[in-house]
Design a protein around this motif. Structure first.
Motif, short mmCIF file in Angstrom:
data_model
loop_
_atom_site.label_atom_id
_atom_site.label_comp_id
_atom_site.label_asym_id
_atom_site.label_seq_id
_atom_site.Cartn_x
_atom_site.Cartn_y
_atom_site.Cartn_z
N VAL A 170 0.84 -1.20 0.00
CA VAL A 170 0.00 0.00 0.00
C VAL A 170 0.87 1.25 0.00
N ALA A 171 1.92 1.23 0.83
CA ALA A 171 2.81 2.40 0.93
C ALA A 171 3.45 2.69 -0.42
N PHE A 172 3.88 1.62 -1.11
CA PHE A 172 4.52 1.84 -2.41
C PHE A 172 3.52 2.29 -3.46
N ASP A 173 2.28 1.78 -3.36
CA ASP A 173 1.26 2.21 -4.31
C ASP A 173 0.94 3.69 -4.14
N LEU A 174 1.21 4.19 -2.93
CA LEU A 174 0.94 5.59 -2.63
C LEU A 174 1.95 6.50 -3.31
N LEU A 175 3.13 5.96 -3.60
CA LEU A 175 4.26 6.79 -4.03
C LEU A 175 3.99 7.65 -5.28
N PRO A 176 3.48 7.09 -6.39
CA PRO A 176 3.29 7.95 -7.58
C PRO A 176 2.41 9.17 -7.32
N THR A 177 1.30 8.97 -6.58
CA THR A 177 0.42 10.10 -6.25
C THR A 177 1.16 11.11 -5.40
N LEU A 178 1.93 10.59 -4.45
CA LEU A 178 2.66 11.46 -3.54
C LEU A 178 3.70 12.30 -4.29
N VAL A 179 4.32 11.71 -5.30
CA VAL A 179 5.31 12.46 -6.09
C VAL A 179 4.62 13.64 -6.76
N LEU A 180 3.46 13.39 -7.35
CA LEU A 180 2.73 14.47 -8.04
C LEU A 180 2.32 15.58 -7.06
N LEU A 181 1.76 15.18 -5.93
CA LEU A 181 1.31 16.19 -4.95
C LEU A 181 2.49 16.95 -4.37
N MET A 182 3.62 16.23 -4.17
CA MET A 182 4.81 16.88 -3.66
C MET A 182 5.31 17.90 -4.67
N LEU A 183 5.19 17.56 -5.95
CA LEU A 183 5.59 18.48 -7.02
C LEU A 183 4.74 19.75 -6.95
N ALA A 184 3.41 19.57 -6.94
CA ALA A 184 2.50 20.72 -6.96
C ALA A 184 2.67 21.58 -5.71
N ILE A 185 2.72 20.92 -4.54
CA ILE A 185 2.79 21.69 -3.29
C ILE A 185 4.19 22.28 -3.11
N GLY A 186 5.21 21.51 -3.50
CA GLY A 186 6.58 22.02 -3.42
C GLY A 186 6.76 23.26 -4.28
N MET A 187 6.20 23.24 -5.49
CA MET A 187 6.29 24.41 -6.38
C MET A 187 5.53 25.60 -5.79
N LEU A 188 4.35 25.30 -5.26
CA LEU A 188 3.53 26.37 -4.68
C LEU A 188 4.26 27.04 -3.53
N LYS A 189 5.00 26.24 -2.80
CA LYS A 189 5.73 26.76 -1.64
C LYS A 189 6.97 27.54 -2.10
N ALA A 190 7.70 26.96 -3.05
CA ALA A 190 8.93 27.60 -3.52
C ALA A 190 8.63 28.94 -4.19
N SER A 191 7.49 29.02 -4.85
CA SER A 191 7.15 30.25 -5.56
C SER A 191 6.77 31.37 -4.59
N GLY A 192 6.47 31.00 -3.36
CA GLY A 192 6.05 32.00 -2.37
C GLY A 192 4.55 32.18 -2.35
N ALA A 193 3.83 31.49 -3.24
CA ALA A 193 2.38 31.66 -3.33
C ALA A 193 1.69 31.15 -2.06
N LEU A 194 2.21 30.05 -1.53
CA LEU A 194 1.59 29.46 -0.34
C LEU A 194 1.77 30.39 0.87
N ASP A 195 2.99 30.94 1.00
CA ASP A 195 3.24 31.89 2.10
C ASP A 195 2.42 33.14 1.91
N GLY A 196 2.30 33.58 0.64
CA GLY A 196 1.50 34.77 0.33
C GLY A 196 0.07 34.58 0.78
N PHE A 197 -0.47 33.40 0.47
CA PHE A 197 -1.85 33.07 0.85
C PHE A 197 -1.99 33.06 2.38
N THR A 198 -1.02 32.42 3.05
CA THR A 198 -1.06 32.35 4.51
C THR A 198 -1.01 33.74 5.13
N ARG A 199 -0.11 34.60 4.57
CA ARG A 199 -0.02 35.98 5.09
C ARG A 199 -1.32 36.74 4.89
#
Lengths: 171, 193
Positions: free
Chosen positions: A40-69
């Motif tokens: 199950v954990a390994f089956d989770l990996l591909p989805t997790l990679v995609l979400l990590m990509l989207a959320i990681g980018m959102l964070k790196a761009s500063g958009a996530l912090d901007g939203f929080t502020r």
């Protein structure tokens, strides 16, 4: 020794004792269950990679912090940690997404900070509502789910608000 | 829906970054390290998931979960109304709820789907969801898991001094939010009649 520290040992003790009493092959059962969950954990990996990509980018761009502020004045006024808002938004839609955001909150604030505790309780007491409803009703011929979504989301909203209150009162 | 959300997040990041910072280095780093971080997250969780999978399989094989399901049935009968005395749907519902309490995610979903199908057979609601179907779905959209293992594992990985201190809070919040959902199902049902 606190109550919360005792829950897991007591549960494990109870399960193993009961199994011994019922003459279950503890070894084989454990290995079977462990194997299944590793898959199950390994089956989770591909989805997790995609979400990590989207959320990681959102964070790196500063958009996530901007939203929080942006929302933090309002959130501070009601005593809710602004860092937990993205988690509250994402959890009903995606379990992997929520896991990723939780990890980010722990990285930025530590798990024992107020935001970290609220995020922990929130993540532990809500489910991926939209996904669950879709899977359950897809198994039937039902097209009109009536008030299912409203009732489910009322529960999620309660959990989100209460996780903040519970951490203040209990922890 | 998730597909649109993810695409939107990626596009927004690039646009926002260009507008506010006029440099793209950090984004490229995020793209290249996403896979790595996902792998380390799975490895963090792998151990605890294997451990609990093993422990809970023992609970299942020893009949402990079946026993709890039997204990819960009278209570569930009050919430899932109008089912026959030896309803197969109610049996599947009890198993599904028990699997959720123990955090047996893999076992819970097939049982829940079976319960939905049995409810459909027993109640013939046509294309409109029956009250019991909605009740079952809110039992599954509320997290009634006793021990939030993945959350605790992540807390340990990030150096929490007391990883399991959140358990009482999680249990209280889970129960109250489930009660709110269940109460709303009762309320909507009365309103309709």
């Amino acid at each position: 020794m606190s109550f919360s520290d005792a829950i897991i040992p007591v549960l494990v003790f109870g399960i193993f004792t009961y199994a011994l009493f019922k003459k279950v092959n503890v070894f084989d059962s454990f290995v079977k269950g462990a194997k299944e969950n590793i898959k199950v954990a390994f089956d989770l990996l591909p989805t997790l990679v995609l979400l990590m990509l989207a959320i990681g980018m959102l964070k790196a761009s500063g958009a996530l912090d901007g939203f929080t502020r942006l929302i933090s004045p309002v959130m501070e006024a009601i005593g809710f940690p602004a860092e937990c808002v993205p988690l509250a938004i994402l959890k009903p839609v995606s379990g992997s997404g929520a896991l990723t955001v939780l990890e980010e909150i722990f990285k930025d604030n530590t798990p024992d900070s107020f935001a970290g505790k609220v995020a922990s309780v929130m993540a532990g007491s809500t489910e991926t509502t939209f996904y669950t409803l879709a899977v359950y009703f897809a198994a039937t011929k039902v097209k009109n789910t009536r008030y299912a979504l409203v009732s489910a989301l009322l529960g999620d909203l309660t959990a989100i608000i209460l996780s903040c209150i519970a951490v203040r009162m209990i922890l | 829906m998730l597909s649109i959300i993810v695409a939107f997040m990626v596009i927004l990041s690039v646009v926002y970054n260009i507008i506010t910072k006029c440099e793209i280095f950090e984004i490229s780093q995020a793209v290249m390290s996403a896979g790595n971080e996902a792998v380390s997250l799975v490895i963090t969780l792998l151990g605890v998931m294997a451990t609990w999978g093993g422990i809970l399989q023992i609970a299942k094989d020893s009949g402990l979960t079946d026993k709890l399901a039997k204990l819960l049935t009278p209570l569930l009968r009050k919430v899932f109304t109008g089912l026959d005395k030896d309803s197969k749907a109610l049996k599947a519902i009890a198993m599904n709820v028990t699997a959720n309490i123990f955090g047996l995610g893999n076992a819970a979903t097939p049982l829940g789907i079976e319960a939905m199908k049995r409810l459909e057979e027993e109640e013939c609601p046509g294309n409109k969801a029956s009250r019991n179907m909605i009740m079952l779905s809110v039992f599954n959209t509320s997290s009634i898991e006793l021990i939030p293992t993945t959350v605790i594992a992540l807390r340990i990985a990030h150096g929490s001094a007391s990883p399991s201190e959140i358990i009482p809070c999680v249990i209280v919040v889970s129960i109250i939010s489930l009660l709110v959902s269940v109460a709303s199902v009762f309320a909507f049902d009365i309103k309709k009649k």
